[in-house]
Design a protein around this motif. Structure first.
Motif, mmCIF file in Angstrom:
data_model
loop_
_atom_site.group_PDB
_atom_site.id
_atom_site.type_symbol
_atom_site.label_atom_id
_atom_site.label_comp_id
_atom_site.label_asym_id
_atom_site.label_seq_id
_atom_site.Cartn_x
_atom_site.Cartn_y
_atom_site.Cartn_z
ATOM 1 N N LEU A 50 -15.171 4.969 12.749
ATOM 2 C CA LEU A 50 -16.720 5.332 12.763
ATOM 3 C C LEU A 50 -17.177 4.068 11.867
ATOM 4 O O LEU A 50 -18.537 3.910 11.906
ATOM 5 N N SER A 51 -16.672 3.265 11.026
ATOM 6 C CA SER A 51 -17.228 1.987 10.346
ATOM 7 C C SER A 51 -16.609 0.871 10.651
ATOM 8 O O SER A 51 -15.521 0.640 11.369
ATOM 9 N N GLY A 52 -17.186 -0.241 10.105
ATOM 10 C CA GLY A 52 -16.507 -1.556 10.374
ATOM 11 C C GLY A 52 -15.724 -2.160 9.360
ATOM 12 O O GLY A 52 -15.709 -3.236 9.273
ATOM 13 N N SER A 53 -15.143 -1.359 8.342
ATOM 14 C CA SER A 53 -14.468 -1.598 7.257
ATOM 15 C C SER A 53 -13.078 -2.418 7.607
ATOM 16 O O SER A 53 -12.578 -3.006 6.732
ATOM 17 N N ILE A 80 -2.888 2.472 6.941
ATOM 18 C CA ILE A 80 -2.451 3.887 6.663
ATOM 19 C C ILE A 80 -3.877 4.710 6.912
ATOM 20 O O ILE A 80 -4.941 4.206 6.593
ATOM 21 N N THR A 81 -3.597 5.894 7.082
ATOM 22 C CA THR A 81 -4.898 6.765 7.210
ATOM 23 C C THR A 81 -4.626 7.900 5.904
ATOM 24 O O THR A 81 -3.586 8.511 5.935
ATOM 25 N N TYR A 82 -5.674 7.991 5.272
ATOM 26 C CA TYR A 82 -5.578 8.966 3.957
ATOM 27 C C TYR A 82 -6.981 10.044 4.094
ATOM 28 O O TYR A 82 -7.853 9.368 4.694
ATOM 29 N N LYS A 87 -13.005 13.189 3.998
ATOM 30 C CA LYS A 87 -13.156 12.221 5.047
ATOM 31 C C LYS A 87 -11.912 11.479 5.206
ATOM 32 O O LYS A 87 -10.958 11.243 4.413
ATOM 33 N N PHE A 88 -11.480 10.979 6.447
ATOM 34 C CA PHE A 88 -10.198 10.459 6.706
ATOM 35 C C PHE A 88 -10.632 8.799 6.719
ATOM 36 O O PHE A 88 -11.568 8.582 7.370
ATOM 37 N N ILE A 89 -9.782 8.089 5.974
ATOM 38 C CA ILE A 89 -10.092 6.586 5.849
ATOM 39 C C ILE A 89 -8.871 5.884 6.237
ATOM 40 O O ILE A 89 -7.757 6.055 5.718
ATOM 41 N N THR A 90 -8.884 4.889 7.096
ATOM 42 C CA THR A 90 -7.887 4.010 7.579
ATOM 43 C C THR A 90 -8.141 2.602 6.913
ATOM 44 O O THR A 90 -9.058 1.971 7.333
ATOM 45 N N HIS A 91 -7.178 2.414 5.964
ATOM 46 C CA HIS A 91 -7.418 1.052 5.400
ATOM 47 C C HIS A 91 -6.093 0.623 5.115
ATOM 48 O O HIS A 91 -4.949 1.013 5.413
ATOM 49 N N ARG A 92 -5.791 -0.825 4.734
ATOM 50 C CA ARG A 92 -4.784 -1.616 4.566
ATOM 51 C C ARG A 92 -4.075 -1.385 3.250
ATOM 52 O O ARG A 92 -4.682 -1.545 2.274
ATOM 53 N N VAL A 93 -2.925 -1.139 3.155
ATOM 54 C CA VAL A 93 -2.140 -1.186 1.820
ATOM 55 C C VAL A 93 -2.235 -2.479 1.240
ATOM 56 O O VAL A 93 -1.623 -3.471 1.865
ATOM 57 N N ILE A 94 -2.744 -2.630 0.046
ATOM 58 C CA ILE A 94 -2.599 -4.172 -0.747
ATOM 59 C C ILE A 94 -1.678 -4.337 -1.850
ATOM 60 O O ILE A 94 -1.262 -5.458 -2.267
ATOM 61 N N ASP A 95 -1.329 -3.041 -2.152
ATOM 62 C CA ASP A 95 -0.333 -3.009 -3.479
ATOM 63 C C ASP A 95 0.323 -1.643 -3.569
ATOM 64 O O ASP A 95 -0.322 -0.680 -3.326
ATOM 65 N N TYR A 104 1.911 5.011 -5.688
ATOM 66 C CA TYR A 104 0.635 5.329 -5.349
ATOM 67 C C TYR A 104 0.161 3.958 -4.342
ATOM 68 O O TYR A 104 0.755 2.859 -4.833
ATOM 69 N N TYR A 105 -0.860 4.177 -3.702
ATOM 70 C CA TYR A 105 -1.141 3.089 -2.892
ATOM 71 C C TYR A 105 -2.521 2.487 -3.160
ATOM 72 O O TYR A 105 -3.507 3.106 -3.079
ATOM 73 N N LYS A 106 -2.531 1.127 -3.333
ATOM 74 C CA LYS A 106 -3.958 0.601 -3.701
ATOM 75 C C LYS A 106 -4.185 0.095 -2.011
ATOM 76 O O LYS A 106 -3.595 -0.736 -1.455
ATOM 77 N N THR A 107 -5.636 0.554 -1.765
ATOM 78 C CA THR A 107 -5.847 0.243 -0.253
ATOM 79 C C THR A 107 -7.224 -0.777 -0.331
ATOM 80 O O THR A 107 -7.807 -0.635 -1.343
#
Length: 187
Positions: A50-53, A80-82, A87-95, A104-107
């Motif tokens: 839904l977004s351009g993130s 990952i998607t969390y 809300k469901f967010i799909t972002h990259r794990v950076i740490d 825990y995952y920093k995204t």
């Protein structure tokens, strides 16, 4: 030859429509039975961006296909998607951050300037990115609407019923092909 090809194309389209219909029924049932969860199909979860993130990897309107997460194998740079606040967010794990023995995952979204403001707990993770289908989300959202249901489910169903009704009205050709076995084999 043309009849054979058109019959083959028609049967293939009919099979695809039947698969789409059954899949939509299954996913609709899962959505109704378990609201707030992502419906899955053979262990894969289907979501629309839904977004351009996450540009340029994922664009709004793309479909993301996630597999069941294996939390022991997550690493930096994995997408990952969390779930956070419905809300469901799909972002990259950076740490990966370890607190009290829990990882825990920093995204961060690829197009975002800053990382996400909260760490992602393992129980929030709902999917591990497998692949995506560009722009297919627009089609999926259209198909879920009233006009889409009419065009992709009701109209094809009517056409199938009508073709079956009128199939028997066509004159049949007489000849050797219509016999269940060759004439010479009859004793």
């Amino acid at each position: 030859m043309v009849k054979v090809v058109s019959r083959w194309i028609g049967n293939t389209l009919l099979l695809l429509l039947a698969m789409l219909f059954l899949t939509s029924i299954l996913l609709g049932y899962q959505s109704h039975k378990h609201p707030g969860q992502i419906p899955s199909f053979f262990g894969y979860k289907i979501m629309t961006v839904l977004s351009g993130s996450m540009r340029p990897v994922l664009q709004p309107g793309d479909i993301v296909i996630d597999r069941e997460p294996d939390l022991t194998k997550f690493k930096v740079d994995q997408v990952i998607t969390y779930k956070r606040e419905d809300k469901f967010i799909t972002h990259r794990v950076i740490d990966l951050v370890k607190k009290n023995g829990v990882v825990y995952y920093k995204t961060k979204g690829d197009a975002n300037n800053v990382e996400d403001n909260k760490l992602v707990a393992p129980q929030q993770v709902v999917g591990d990115y497998a692949f995506h289908i560009p722009n297919a989300g627009f089609f999926l959202e259209f198909a879920r609407g009233k006009l889409g249901i009419l065009l992709f489910i009701i109209l094809p169903a009517i056409l199938i019923v009508l073709s079956e009704v009128f199939k028997d009205k066509r004159p049949k050709k007489k000849g050797r092909k219509d016999r269940p076995y060759p004439q010479e084999d009859i004793v």
